[in-house]
Design a protein around this motif. Structure first.
Motif, PDB file in Angstrom:
ATOM      1  N   ALA A 533       0.872  -1.185   0.000  1.00 42.33           N
ATOM      2  CA  ALA A 533       0.000   0.000   0.000  1.00 42.33           C
ATOM      3  C   ALA A 533       0.904   1.229   0.000  1.00 42.33           C
ATOM      4  N   LEU A 534       0.557   2.217  -0.807  1.00 45.19           N
ATOM      5  CA  LEU A 534       1.417   3.402  -0.941  1.00 45.19           C
ATOM      6  C   LEU A 534       0.857   4.597  -0.176  1.00 45.19           C
ATOM      7  N   ASP A 535       1.767   5.415   0.345  1.00 43.73           N
ATOM      8  CA  ASP A 535       1.394   6.607   1.100  1.00 43.73           C
ATOM      9  C   ASP A 535       0.823   7.655   0.135  1.00 43.73           C
ATOM     10  N   GLU A 536      -0.386   8.097   0.409  1.00 40.33           N
ATOM     11  CA  GLU A 536      -1.096   8.960  -0.547  1.00 40.33           C
ATOM     12  C   GLU A 536      -0.342  10.256  -0.827  1.00 40.33           C
ATOM     13  N   ALA A 537       0.096  10.954   0.211  1.00 42.95           N
ATOM     14  CA  ALA A 537       0.733  12.267   0.014  1.00 42.95           C
ATOM     15  C   ALA A 537       1.983  12.157  -0.854  1.00 42.95           C
ATOM     16  N   THR A 538       2.847  11.172  -0.555  1.00 41.56           N
ATOM     17  CA  THR A 538       4.115  11.110  -1.295  1.00 41.56           C
ATOM     18  C   THR A 538       3.923  10.593  -2.720  1.00 41.56           C
ATOM     19  N   ILE A 539       3.050   9.603  -2.913  1.00 41.22           N
ATOM     20  CA  ILE A 539       2.890   9.054  -4.269  1.00 41.22           C
ATOM     21  C   ILE A 539       2.137  10.047  -5.167  1.00 41.22           C
ATOM     22  N   MET A 540       1.218  10.831  -4.583  1.00 41.11           N
ATOM     23  CA  MET A 540       0.507  11.824  -5.396  1.00 41.11           C
ATOM     24  C   MET A 540       1.454  12.956  -5.799  1.00 41.11           C
ATOM     25  N   GLY A 541       2.409  13.268  -4.914  1.00 43.52           N
ATOM     26  CA  GLY A 541       3.438  14.260  -5.258  1.00 43.52           C
ATOM     27  C   GLY A 541       4.283  13.779  -6.422  1.00 43.52           C
ATOM     28  N   TRP A 542       4.668  12.493  -6.367  1.00 41.85           N
ATOM     29  CA  TRP A 542       5.463  11.901  -7.452  1.00 41.85           C
ATOM     30  C   TRP A 542       4.647  11.914  -8.753  1.00 41.85           C
ATOM     31  N   ALA A 543       3.361  11.567  -8.644  1.00 41.11           N
ATOM     32  CA  ALA A 543       2.490  11.490  -9.825  1.00 41.11           C
ATOM     33  C   ALA A 543       2.408  12.839 -10.532  1.00 41.11           C
ATOM     34  N   GLU A 544       2.295  13.899  -9.720  1.00 38.84           N
ATOM     35  CA  GLU A 544       2.217  15.269 -10.241  1.00 38.84           C
ATOM     36  C   GLU A 544       3.431  15.585 -11.113  1.00 38.84           C
ATOM     37  N   GLU A 545       4.598  15.141 -10.637  1.00 40.53           N
ATOM     38  CA  GLU A 545       5.851  15.446 -11.356  1.00 40.53           C
ATOM     39  C   GLU A 545       6.084  14.544 -12.566  1.00 40.53           C
TER      40      GLU A 545
END
Length: 629
Positions: A533-545
């Motif tokens: 399971a992935l941490d929402e805040a960090t993976i969404m930040g990565w996704a944005e970039e």
């Protein structure tokens, strides 16, 4: 006999006695700080204080109020509330009334709350607010012993049609009753405390358990009195400390910290709102704080994500500084073990000084800038994360204990701490390792047994006092304990190899900055797999970039790009594992694991059976077409 040993052996029967001693010794000293939100709802909280004398007045009025309601020694009073200063004052009020506290997590659903209240035969429930009151009201027919509900936040928590007369009252009303009672019986509380016996029941804590119905763990007054004395004897807490306490007080880890504080007499800032931790730390500026590993993982992942967002050069510096921190921690800890001095070679010291200016100093500031030590417990901290913080000057002392051992059986000693171990036993606690590697404990902190479950008690508690922890561990020659796994969680592959899943999971958390939870599976299979399971805040930040901006969490974690990203970390993990430990296949979960779905306990431990049941189809998918041998 040493002074410490003498203090522990000649301890008073209860923490209630220690509380009376503390009031007498430092009535004007600051005891508790607590936040008050501005009336407008905007702007920062205002922190207010109680001195020990002010806290005592509240505690005594609560104790006398309970006596006035007819609560008698050893009868149970339940508390269902988030961590706040009122929780501590109410708990002390229960103890000073000679009664016993039943702890209930505020996140517990109505059905399980009713089970705990009924099984404990609680006479009074102290509920935080209207929501907690509603759970008891919904199941009132199943609770014949529950005579009253006392509500801390009285707004909206009023008597309803069908409630017996006087069934609901506010905490203020209880205190007023107590004040009136004390006018007539001014010595009532002191006399009750004076009559307490060390073997009387003080606390009934229901283990959230990773399987089945919760069991009530019976902890006598003596367990907490012992813990208070033994913890302060380790020099873990000092009279001039400021503790930041946010852990759930329904959990034994949070509860034990309240006992040690009374003995040491230091200040505790209390606020259980986990979303406020980052905001509170620079305001509270604690000198020590206890936490569960998930918090340190979140901080580490957050710092790494921030560095990555700052661009290639910043991230390169962070990765270099992380490596230096780990190397510095390993070298200095090793040297301290051999020579008694935490020294490092000149070259490493120079690199460390540069990394400190660039990275570590900012990290320590985020923790408030005055932190002497953090205590980590409840689950294993990945050693690589521990070494990172150690090298950065945030000293994480891992400890170990269970609800059944009043939380703190082992803790790492101050300067001589060793990352990857849970330290040495508290003075007065004995340990031995059984033939199968199981850790056995004996001492004043061990429970009396499980409430109304003599067969279950006999399964874990021997007649001569040795308690079977269910954990597997190793003791070093000089007495440091390393936990390797839960006995029941050890995986035996179909090839006959034993694997400790927690060890593999911990290593993955150290290499992958996006992971929130991971479960390694492989019992009776011919290779290991993982649910991630992935941490929402960090993976969404990565996704944005990476061109995935605007997509939902479920879409991001289901994407080919994220699968590829995680696969890279799995390969890196596998490089450091034995062949039979390696993760051959993995699946990324569509959502994070949580307490609400019953996959994590309230202290954020993984409930393996629940996760394997919920996502069993994904596990089966990973073994489709393989022949079991």
């Amino acid at each position: 006999m040493s002074d410490h040993q003498s203090l522990i052996e000649n301890r008073p029967p209860s923490v209630a006695n220690l509380f009376l001693e503390r009031i007498e010794a430092t009535p004007e000293g600051e005891a508790y700080r607590y936040p008050v939100s501005p009336a407008s709802g905007k702007g920062p909280d205002e922190w207010r204080s109680y001195t020990w004398g002010e806290a005592a007045r509240r505690v005594f009025s609560i104790a006398a109020g309970l006596m006035d309601l007819g609560v008698r020694p050893e009868e149970r009073v339940a508390i269902a509330s988030n961590t706040r200063v009122d929780w501590i004052l109410c708990d002390l009020g229960v103890l000073c009334a000679g009664a016993a506290t039943t702890t209930v997590y505020p996140s517990t659903n109505a059905e399980e709350t009713a089970y705990i209240l009924a099984d404990s035969e609680s006479r009074v429930l102290i509920a935080e607010d209207a929501e907690q009151l509603a759970k008891a009201r919904e199941r009132r027919a199943e609770l014949p012993n529950l005579a009253h509900v006392v509500v801390i936040e009285a707004e909206g928590a009023v008597a309803a049609e069908g409630d017996p007369e006087g069934w609901v009252l506010s905490l203020d009303e209880l205190r007023k009753r107590g004040e009136a009672y004390l006018e007539e019986h001014p010595e009532a509380v002191k006399e009750t405390v004076g009559a307490l016996r060390s073997d009387q029941l003080a606390t009934l804590i229901y283990t959230s358990g990773t399987t089945g119905r919760p069991k009530g763990v019976r902890l006598p007054h003596d367990a907490w009195s012992y813990m208070a004395k033994a913890i302060t004897a380790t020099d873990l807490v000092r009279a001039d400390d400021v503790q930041y306490l946010w852990l759930p007080l329904a959990h034994v880890f949070g509860k034990v910290l309240t006992a040690a504080q009374i003995e040491a007499g230091h200040v505790t800032a209390v606020d259980g709102r986990v979303d406020k931790i980052i905001e509170n730390l620079p305001v509270v500026q604690p000198t020590y704080m206890a936490a569960v590993p998930r918090i340190f993982e979140k901080v580490y992942n957050g710092v790494a994500a921030k560095a990555r967002a700052g661009g290639g050069a910043k991230y390169k510096i962070f990765k270099w500084a992380s490596g230096v921190a780990r190397e510095y921690a390993k070298v200095t800890q090793d040297n301290f073990r051999r020579t008694g001095t935490a020294s490092a070679p000149a070259g490493l010291r120079a690199k460390h000084a540069i990394a400190d200016k660039l990275v570590y100093a900012k990290l320590r500031e985020a923790f408030g800038g005055r932190l002497r030590a953090c205590v980590s417990g409840s689950a294993a901290l990945a050693p690589e994360i521990g070494y990172f913080f150690s090298g950065a000057g945030v000293h994480i002392l891992e400890g170990y204990g269970l609800t059944e051992s009043s939380a703190a059986s082992f803790v790492n000693p101050g300067e001589a701490y060793r990352t990857g171990t849970v330290g040495k036993p508290l003075p007065g606690t004995e340990v031995r390792i059984a033939e199968d590697g199981e850790i056995l404990l004996r001492g004043p902190g061990i429970m009396q047994g499980y409430h109304k479950l003599p067969e279950k008690t006999a399964e874990v508690l021997e007649e001569d006092g040795w308690f079977h922890t269910g954990d597997i561990g190793e003791l070093s020659e000089d007495g440091y304990l390393r936990i390797t796994d839960r006995k029941k969680d050890l995986i035996k592959t179909s090839g006959g190899k034993y694997i400790a899943p927690a060890e593999v999971e911990g290593q993955f958390k150290a290499v992958c900055p996006y992971v929130s939870n991971i479960l390694v599976h492989g019992a009776d299979r011919n290779y290991c797999t993982a649910l991630i399971a992935l941490d929402e805040a960090t993976i969404m930040g990565w996704a944005e970039e990476h061109g995935l901006g605007g997509k939902s969490y479920a879409e991001v974690v289901g994407s080919e790009e994220v699968h590829k990203l995680v696969d890279g970390y799995v390969q890196r993990l596998n490089e450091g594992l034995q062949r039979w430990q390696t993760i051959k296949k993995f699946r990324i979960l569509p959502r994070d694991l949580d307490i609400e779905h019953g996959e994590l306990t309230p202290s954020l431990k993984l409930k393996r059976p629940a996760v394997e049941k919920e996502f069993g189809h994904l596990i089966e998918e990973m073994y489709e077409g393989t022949r079991e041998t």
